[in-house]
Design a protein around this motif. Structure first.
Motif, mmCIF file in Angstrom:
data_model
loop_
_atom_site.group_PDB
_atom_site.id
_atom_site.type_symbol
_atom_site.label_atom_id
_atom_site.label_comp_id
_atom_site.label_asym_id
_atom_site.label_seq_id
_atom_site.Cartn_x
_atom_site.Cartn_y
_atom_site.Cartn_z
ATOM 1 N N LYS A 1 7.056 7.103 11.099
ATOM 2 C CA LYS A 1 7.484 7.225 12.491
ATOM 3 C C LYS A 1 6.492 6.554 13.445
ATOM 4 C CE LYS A 1 10.363 8.773 15.604
ATOM 5 N NZ LYS A 1 11.782 8.322 15.655
ATOM 6 N N THR A 2 5.221 6.511 13.044
ATOM 7 C CA THR A 2 4.217 5.852 13.886
ATOM 8 C C THR A 2 4.540 4.375 14.054
ATOM 9 O OG1 THR A 2 2.508 7.402 13.145
ATOM 10 C CG2 THR A 2 1.763 5.342 14.138
ATOM 11 N N LYS A 3 4.889 3.696 12.964
ATOM 12 C CA LYS A 3 5.237 2.277 13.039
ATOM 13 C C LYS A 3 6.538 2.065 13.805
ATOM 14 C CE LYS A 3 2.709 0.659 8.994
ATOM 15 N NZ LYS A 3 2.771 -0.130 7.740
ATOM 16 N N GLN A 4 7.492 2.987 13.625
ATOM 17 C CA GLN A 4 8.752 2.848 14.354
ATOM 18 C C GLN A 4 8.536 3.013 15.855
ATOM 19 O OE1 GLN A 4 11.437 5.892 14.958
ATOM 20 N NE2 GLN A 4 13.295 4.700 14.597
ATOM 21 N N ALA A 5 7.631 3.935 16.231
ATOM 22 C CA ALA A 5 7.343 4.142 17.648
ATOM 23 C C ALA A 5 6.808 2.871 18.292
ATOM 24 C CB ALA A 5 6.344 5.287 17.805
ATOM 25 N N LYS A 6 6.014 2.100 17.543
ATOM 26 C CA LYS A 6 5.509 0.829 18.061
ATOM 27 C C LYS A 6 6.631 -0.175 18.242
ATOM 28 C CE LYS A 6 0.951 1.434 15.902
ATOM 29 N NZ LYS A 6 0.014 0.934 14.860
ATOM 30 N N VAL A 7 7.574 -0.188 17.295
ATOM 31 C CA VAL A 7 8.693 -1.133 17.358
ATOM 32 C C VAL A 7 9.573 -0.851 18.561
ATOM 33 C CG1 VAL A 7 10.791 -1.917 16.180
ATOM 34 C CG2 VAL A 7 8.685 -1.549 14.874
ATOM 35 N N ILE A 8 9.849 0.425 18.844
ATOM 36 C CA ILE A 8 10.739 0.788 19.957
ATOM 37 C C ILE A 8 9.965 1.025 21.252
ATOM 38 C CG2 ILE A 8 12.455 1.758 18.392
ATOM 39 C CD1 ILE A 8 11.443 4.542 19.075
ATOM 40 N N ASP A 9 8.649 0.746 21.235
ATOM 41 C CA ASP A 9 7.806 0.831 22.426
ATOM 42 C C ASP A 9 7.786 2.240 23.031
ATOM 43 O OD1 ASP A 9 6.037 -0.146 24.294
ATOM 44 O OD2 ASP A 9 7.602 -0.820 25.681
ATOM 45 N N LYS A 10 7.554 3.246 22.163
ATOM 46 C CA LYS A 10 7.449 4.628 22.633
ATOM 47 C C LYS A 10 6.189 5.293 22.089
ATOM 48 C CE LYS A 10 12.274 5.779 23.621
ATOM 49 N NZ LYS A 10 13.361 6.758 23.381
ATOM 50 N N VAL A 11 5.139 4.513 21.931
ATOM 51 C CA VAL A 11 3.904 5.019 21.351
ATOM 52 C C VAL A 11 3.300 6.124 22.217
ATOM 53 C CG1 VAL A 11 1.553 4.448 20.672
ATOM 54 C CG2 VAL A 11 3.417 2.861 20.162
ATOM 55 N N GLN B 1 -5.588 7.323 16.118
ATOM 56 C CA GLN B 1 -6.364 6.220 15.567
ATOM 57 C C GLN B 1 -6.560 6.348 14.053
ATOM 58 O OE1 GLN B 1 -7.083 3.676 17.547
ATOM 59 N NE2 GLN B 1 -6.150 4.829 19.244
ATOM 60 N N ARG B 2 -6.380 7.537 13.531
ATOM 61 C CA ARG B 2 -6.681 7.759 12.112
ATOM 62 C C ARG B 2 -5.495 8.303 11.323
ATOM 63 N NH1 ARG B 2 -11.996 11.290 11.641
ATOM 64 N NH2 ARG B 2 -11.616 10.727 9.460
ATOM 65 N N GLN B 3 -4.437 8.732 12.004
ATOM 66 C CA GLN B 3 -3.332 9.387 11.307
ATOM 67 C C GLN B 3 -1.992 8.713 11.618
ATOM 68 O OE1 GLN B 3 -4.286 13.218 13.147
ATOM 69 N NE2 GLN B 3 -4.495 14.100 11.092
ATOM 70 N N ASP B 4 -1.185 8.561 10.591
ATOM 71 C CA ASP B 4 0.196 8.131 10.749
ATOM 72 C C ASP B 4 1.113 9.343 10.582
ATOM 73 O OD1 ASP B 4 -0.503 5.574 11.218
ATOM 74 O OD2 ASP B 4 0.328 4.722 9.370
ATOM 75 N N VAL B 5 2.210 9.356 11.303
ATOM 76 C CA VAL B 5 3.179 10.438 11.214
ATOM 77 C C VAL B 5 4.396 9.946 10.445
ATOM 78 C CG1 VAL B 5 4.732 11.947 12.504
ATOM 79 C CG2 VAL B 5 2.415 11.513 13.357
ATOM 80 N N TYR B 6 4.789 10.706 9.447
ATOM 81 C CA TYR B 6 5.992 10.392 8.682
ATOM 82 C C TYR B 6 7.096 11.384 9.029
ATOM 83 C CZ TYR B 6 3.682 6.911 5.794
ATOM 84 O OH TYR B 6 3.033 5.773 5.366
ATOM 85 N N ARG B 7 8.296 10.876 9.088
ATOM 86 C CA ARG B 7 9.438 11.721 9.440
ATOM 87 C C ARG B 7 10.329 11.928 8.217
ATOM 88 N NH1 ARG B 7 13.274 11.126 14.754
ATOM 89 N NH2 ARG B 7 14.846 12.661 14.198
ATOM 90 N N GLY C 1 0.843 -1.201 0.000
ATOM 91 C CA GLY C 1 0.000 0.000 0.000
ATOM 92 C C GLY C 1 0.869 1.237 0.000
ATOM 93 N N ASP C 2 0.840 1.986 1.090
ATOM 94 C CA ASP C 2 1.599 3.221 1.169
ATOM 95 C C ASP C 2 3.078 2.939 1.420
ATOM 96 O OD1 ASP C 2 -0.715 4.651 0.825
ATOM 97 O OD2 ASP C 2 -1.116 4.790 2.984
ATOM 98 N N ALA C 3 3.900 3.911 1.063
ATOM 99 C CA ALA C 3 5.336 3.776 1.296
ATOM 100 C C ALA C 3 5.633 3.785 2.789
ATOM 101 C CB ALA C 3 6.078 4.923 0.611
ATOM 102 N N GLU C 4 6.541 2.933 3.220
ATOM 103 C CA GLU C 4 6.963 2.913 4.613
ATOM 104 C C GLU C 4 8.296 3.615 4.801
ATOM 105 O OE1 GLU C 4 6.993 -0.957 6.249
ATOM 106 O OE2 GLU C 4 4.853 -1.291 6.033
ATOM 107 N N THR C 5 9.250 3.318 3.919
ATOM 108 C CA THR C 5 10.583 3.898 4.046
ATOM 109 C C THR C 5 11.150 4.222 2.678
ATOM 110 O OG1 THR C 5 11.011 2.591 6.041
ATOM 111 C CG2 THR C 5 12.922 3.564 4.941
ATOM 112 N N ILE C 6 11.686 5.407 2.544
ATOM 113 C CA ILE C 6 12.412 5.801 1.339
ATOM 114 C C ILE C 6 13.738 6.409 1.805
ATOM 115 C CG2 ILE C 6 12.434 7.223 -0.744
ATOM 116 C CD1 ILE C 6 9.389 7.296 -0.600
ATOM 117 N N THR C 7 14.835 5.865 1.324
ATOM 118 C CA THR C 7 16.158 6.389 1.667
ATOM 119 C C THR C 7 16.902 6.698 0.379
ATOM 120 O OG1 THR C 7 16.231 5.088 3.701
ATOM 121 C CG2 THR C 7 18.319 5.979 2.896
ATOM 122 N N ILE C 8 17.376 7.918 0.270
ATOM 123 C CA ILE C 8 18.062 8.367 -0.940
ATOM 124 C C ILE C 8 19.363 9.060 -0.544
ATOM 125 C CG2 ILE C 8 17.920 9.824 -2.997
ATOM 126 C CD1 ILE C 8 14.876 9.588 -2.786
#
Length: 243
Positions: free
Chosen positions: A54-64, A82-88, A34-41
């Motif tokens: 960043k929302t998914k990363q926060a879950k991985v590092i347990d800092k939600v 509940q409805r928005q993801d944050v991208y860094r 679906g949507d992009a998770e990570t882009i590194t250039i």
């Protein structure tokens, strides 16, 4: 829509994964389902851009809880976890790039403290160097907003960074070494101490360049340089007396 990297347009469509090596080793991107998770250039040895969820990363590092609280504060309560993801959007500067940047009177940054004074300038340099465009020479509105509106606590405003390639100092380095060596010999003959030698060196109008040469090229700070000068003086006197 294209992402301009190092003045070279690159178009990323709906890729699942991409690992490009050899001649294109400076590009790497990964799209999730679906949507992009990570882009590194960009290369780690240069200016690298990373855009990730960043929302998914926060879950991985347990800092939600921590990040949800921070994002709610900075969005004035409009953030809905509940409805928005944050991208860094993250820019990573190799130390060699920072040293080549000149921002007004700020040049030759070699410490984090020096770089902290020009964070906004570094951000603007990076965001224009690697940017998202709707079409050639038409910057995406979000990118324009990040360029103009992002603020840092320690700003040096009004001056955009300029890249200056490191010059070859092999020739001038020999002159510096010969000059310092001759001053050590003269000081030893006059039976003066290291304090006299340091004072004479500081009278030189290019003393700052001399110290920068020792710090950057020889990896020697002022304290260590003083100790080396002191030892060299003692050695010259011992050899002179022995002769």
């Amino acid at each position: 829509m294209s992402f301009l990297h190092e003045s070279r347009p690159t178009l990323y469509m709906g890729l699942q994964t991409a690992e490009i090596g050899d001649g294109f080793s400076d590009v790497a991107c990964r799209y999730g389902s679906g949507d992009a998770e990570t882009i590194t250039i960009g290369k780690p040895t240069g200016l690298q851009t990373s855009i990730y969820n960043k929302t998914k990363q926060a879950k991985v590092i347990d800092k939600v809880d921590y990040y949800n609280s921070e994002w709610s504060i900075y969005s004035l309560g409009s953030y809905d976890p509940q409805r928005q993801d944050v991208y860094r959007v993250e820019y990573r500067f190799h130390h060699s790039i920072v040293r080549e940047l000149v921002v007004g009177e700020h040049s030759n940054c070699v410490t984090y403290l020096q770089a902290s004074k020009i964070l906004r300038n570094l951000w603007q340099y990076a965001i224009m160097r690697n940017r998202l465009e709707i079409e050639p020479k038409l910057i995406h509105p979000v990118w324009q907003m990040m360029f103009e509106d992002v603020e840092f606590h320690t700003d040096h405003k009004g001056v955009l960074p300029m890249r200056q390639k490191k010059q070859d100092v092999s020739a001038i380095s020999k002159n510096y070494d010969l000059m310092v060596g001759n001053l050590i010999s003269i000081t030893a003959r006059q039976t003066s101490d290291v304090n006299f030698l340091i004072r004479e060196l500081k009278k030189l109008h290019f003393y700052d360049d001399l110290i920068r040469y020792y710090r950057v090229e020889r990896k020697i700070g002022e304290v260590e340089l003083r100790e080396r000068l002191k030892k060299s003086l003692l050695l010259r006197r011992m050899l002179r007396n022995a002769a």
